[in-house]
Design a protein around this motif. Structure first.
Motif, short mmCIF file in Angstrom:
data_model
loop_
_atom_site.label_atom_id
_atom_site.label_comp_id
_atom_site.label_asym_id
_atom_site.label_seq_id
_atom_site.Cartn_x
_atom_site.Cartn_y
_atom_site.Cartn_z
N LEU A 173 27.08 41.67 22.28
CA LEU A 173 26.00 40.81 21.79
C LEU A 173 24.78 40.88 22.69
O LEU A 173 23.63 40.89 22.21
CB LEU A 173 26.50 39.37 21.68
CG LEU A 173 27.59 39.14 20.62
CD1 LEU A 173 28.15 37.74 20.74
CD2 LEU A 173 27.04 39.38 19.22
N GLY A 174 25.00 40.95 24.01
CA GLY A 174 23.88 41.14 24.92
C GLY A 174 23.17 42.46 24.66
O GLY A 174 21.93 42.54 24.70
N HIS A 175 23.94 43.49 24.37
CA HIS A 175 23.39 44.80 24.03
C HIS A 175 22.53 44.69 22.77
O HIS A 175 21.40 45.21 22.72
CB HIS A 175 24.57 45.76 23.80
CG HIS A 175 24.18 47.19 23.62
ND1 HIS A 175 25.11 48.20 23.49
CD2 HIS A 175 22.97 47.80 23.53
CE1 HIS A 175 24.49 49.36 23.34
NE2 HIS A 175 23.19 49.14 23.35
N ALA A 176 23.03 43.98 21.77
CA ALA A 176 22.30 43.83 20.51
C ALA A 176 20.99 43.06 20.72
O ALA A 176 19.95 43.42 20.15
CB ALA A 176 23.19 43.11 19.49
N TYR A 177 21.06 42.02 21.52
CA TYR A 177 19.86 41.21 21.80
C TYR A 177 18.80 42.05 22.52
O TYR A 177 17.61 42.03 22.16
CB TYR A 177 20.25 39.99 22.63
CG TYR A 177 19.13 38.98 22.85
CD1 TYR A 177 18.79 38.07 21.87
CD2 TYR A 177 18.45 38.93 24.06
CE1 TYR A 177 17.79 37.13 22.07
CE2 TYR A 177 17.44 38.01 24.28
CZ TYR A 177 17.11 37.10 23.29
OH TYR A 177 16.10 36.18 23.50
N LEU A 178 19.22 42.81 23.51
CA LEU A 178 18.27 43.65 24.26
C LEU A 178 17.71 44.77 23.39
O LEU A 178 16.53 45.12 23.50
CB LEU A 178 18.94 44.23 25.50
CG LEU A 178 19.36 43.23 26.58
CD1 LEU A 178 19.90 43.98 27.80
CD2 LEU A 178 18.22 42.33 27.00
N ALA A 179 18.53 45.35 22.52
CA ALA A 179 18.03 46.38 21.61
C ALA A 179 16.96 45.80 20.70
O ALA A 179 15.94 46.45 20.42
CB ALA A 179 19.18 46.95 20.78
N SER A 180 17.18 44.56 20.24
CA SER A 180 16.19 43.91 19.38
C SER A 180 14.89 43.67 20.13
O SER A 180 13.79 43.83 19.58
CB SER A 180 16.76 42.58 18.86
OG SER A 180 17.89 42.79 18.05
N ILE A 181 14.99 43.29 21.40
CA ILE A 181 13.79 43.10 22.22
C ILE A 181 13.05 44.43 22.39
O ILE A 181 11.81 44.50 22.28
CB ILE A 181 14.15 42.50 23.58
CG1 ILE A 181 14.56 41.04 23.41
CG2 ILE A 181 12.97 42.60 24.57
CD1 ILE A 181 15.08 40.38 24.67
N SER A 182 13.78 45.49 22.67
CA SER A 182 13.13 46.79 22.87
C SER A 182 12.45 47.27 21.59
O SER A 182 11.38 47.91 21.64
CB SER A 182 14.16 47.83 23.34
OG SER A 182 14.63 47.51 24.64
N TYR A 183 13.04 46.97 20.45
CA TYR A 183 12.42 47.30 19.16
C TYR A 183 11.09 46.58 19.01
O TYR A 183 10.07 47.19 18.67
CB TYR A 183 13.41 46.92 18.05
CG TYR A 183 12.86 47.01 16.64
CD1 TYR A 183 12.13 48.11 16.19
CD2 TYR A 183 13.11 45.98 15.73
CE1 TYR A 183 11.66 48.18 14.89
CE2 TYR A 183 12.65 46.04 14.43
CZ TYR A 183 11.91 47.15 14.01
OH TYR A 183 11.45 47.20 12.71
N ILE A 184 11.07 45.28 19.30
CA ILE A 184 9.82 44.52 19.18
C ILE A 184 8.83 44.96 20.25
O ILE A 184 7.62 45.04 19.99
CB ILE A 184 10.11 43.01 19.29
CG1 ILE A 184 10.95 42.56 18.10
CG2 ILE A 184 8.81 42.22 19.37
CD1 ILE A 184 10.40 42.95 16.74
N ASP A 185 9.31 45.28 21.43
CA ASP A 185 8.41 45.77 22.48
C ASP A 185 7.68 47.03 22.02
O ASP A 185 6.48 47.18 22.27
CB ASP A 185 9.21 46.06 23.75
CG ASP A 185 8.33 46.51 24.89
OD1 ASP A 185 7.66 45.66 25.49
OD2 ASP A 185 8.31 47.73 25.17
#
Length: 495
Positions: free
Chosen positions: A304-316
């Protein structure tokens, strides 16, 4: 020129230069404002010291501007937090704590002397206003239910010159908000979905990529506009579901993903202060359904932490594309950029997966401001600021006088010397409680029967809020309680 004439004319020359400079400043076009709202973005960025997140674009914008380490929202839920942002007002009644706050308090109302939002205030002062995506609570700024047809009723009826959104293959704003890569959504699949997805798609395979495309096209149109503009761009991720193109997942080694440093229920509290992660567990096909009795496994917490960070990198990456276009167009030289997370999120902290608490992880969110003014650049600001303070700060930066009173206070001085606001505190509200954050303590008072009703956390010795120490520090509680009560705007009464 003889010395005597130099002495006589020197003050006059200085006065002429100062007057000329003032006239130049007054004649300069007011700054544009690019306001980027990122849903559920806690301070999980490189610029805040996160050890593994890939957020190069937001970090770069922050390096040219100011990053606020102690920004706290008024309410840890989307609609109510945005109501506080837009109005500059703390909650005064239960309606202000609900996601429907904007719909109930603003939508459908006639225009009057007091602007409905800070965007409306800008519009009244000559700004051309464009909204794209989720700025108010609704995914597209229109009032309708998750599974209803799109309406034409605006949440902010008087704020926008243009309100834009591209729902793509998902058809409606709310379907797009809960989108999966195959064109389905949480509603269409009856919640029989996972809370994450690594889609084999490009950036426009999810709705936030379409929002970026719209924003870039609109910036090109606005470049030659004579009036200044306000553009609000609202991104969905990292709100649930944590869905992002697979290439952003591939940026990370899951073994390196940190898990919560505080995955346990704090000592000396009542469970009423927390919740069972109902929103998260509404994604019925999750690998596990963690709750207060059964915490997530380490493996699932890392996923889940991986998924959250991937989502942040997408928005970044989306923010980076808009930032690049701003520079190509030369608009960066006179545009204020605000990046704001509408609240934080528990990633297993205190055994919670979600927002909706009065703990630090739900209330502390990202705030970055990059402006063309030199005094605002390269600053790491520790001053405590609240979401309601953003409204008057933008007004001051845009040289617009406020003619009505709001709760927020401009923190523009913080850019210059990291100077505190009047009280150097932040107030937050939820779960029948008020939380006060000072530079050292978090004091929370709940208006309920279940004891204990008072919680105190020392952020010097216990930054992860693992132990309520109110019962052994009554002197500190008593000294802070009058300040907390100042924040009770009549919202709560004693049982």
């Amino acid at each position: 020129m003889p010395t005597i004439f130099k002495k006589l004319f020197a003050p006059l020359i200085i006065l002429v230069l100062l007057t000329s400079n003032l006239q130049c400043q007054q004649g300069q076009k007011p700054p544009n404002v690019l306001f980027i709202a990122v849903d559920d973005l806690r301070t999980e960025l490189g610029v805040y010291g996160h050890p593994v997140v890939k957020s190069p674009n937001m970090d770069a914008i922050a390096s040219e501007g100011s990053v606020f380490n102690n920004h706290f929202v008024q309410v840890p839920t989307c609609g109510a937090s945005r109501y506080a942002l837009l109005t500059g007002m703390r909650p005064m009644k239960p309606a202000h704590l609900r996601n429907s706050a904007i719909e109930e308090e603003i939508s459908g109302k006639k225009e009057n002397d007091i602007p409905e939002s800070f965007i409306h205030q800008l519009k009244r002062n000559g700004y051309y206003t464009v909204g794209i995506g989720k700025i108010s609570h609704s995914a597209d700024g229109l009032v309708y239910g998750y599974e209803e047809p799109v309406s034409t009723k605006k949440e902010l009826p008087h704020s926008w010159d243009e309100l834009l959104f591209n729902p793509g293959k998902w058809g409606t704003g709310w379907n797009a908000f809960f989108a999966y890569a195959n064109g389905e959504n949480r509603q269409s699949l009856k919640k029989q979905v996972k809370p994450y997805e690594a889609g084999e798609v490009n950036d426009k395979g999810y709705p936030d990529g379409l929002t970026t495309e719209l924003a870039i096209a609109k910036l090109r149109e606005l470049k030659d506009k004579k009036s200044p503009f306000f553009m609000g761009v609202g991104f969905f991720k990292p709100h649930l579901p944590f869905n992002a193109p697979k290439r952003y997942w591939d940026l990370y080694d899951r073994e390196q993903i940190p898990v919560s440093p505080n995955p346990n229920i704090p000592e000396n509290i009542n469970l009423k202060s927390l919740h069972e992660s109902g929103e998260f567990n509404g994604y019925a096909l999750g690998d596990e359904l963690p709750n207060l009795s059964e915490p997530a496994s380490i493996d699932y917490a890392k996923k889940l932490g991986h998924a959250y960070l991937a989502s942040i990198s997408y928005i970044d990456a989306q923010i980076g594309m808009i930032w690049d276009e701003l520079k190509v167009l030369g608009l960066d030289k006179n545009t204020i950029i605000v990046i704001w997370g509408d609240h934080g999120w528990h990633l297993g902290d205190q055994r919670v997966w979600g927002k909706h608490t009065l703990f630090e992880n739900a209330l502390n969110s990202a705030l970055i401001i990059r402006s063309p003014f030199e005094e605002h650049q390269n600053k790491n600001i520790k001053t405590i600021v609240e979401t309601v303070d953003i409204y008057p700060t933008i007004m001051e930066m845009c040289r617009i006088d406020m003619k009505h009173k709001i709760d927020g206070e401009s923190f523009r001085d913080s850019f210059i010397a990291d100077k505190p606001n009047t009280d150097q505190v932040a107030y937050s509200y939820f779960r029948n409680g008020i939380s006060l954050r000072t530079d050292r303590y978090r004091l929370t008072k709940y208006f309920r029967k279940e004891e204990p009703t008072v919680e105190l956390y020392d952020h010097v010795s216990d930054p992860y809020e693992t132990k309520n120490i109110a019962h052994i520090n009554q002197d500190i509680v008593q000294s802070l309680m009058p300040l907390l009560e100042k924040g009770n705007t009549g919202l709560y009464e004693e049982d």
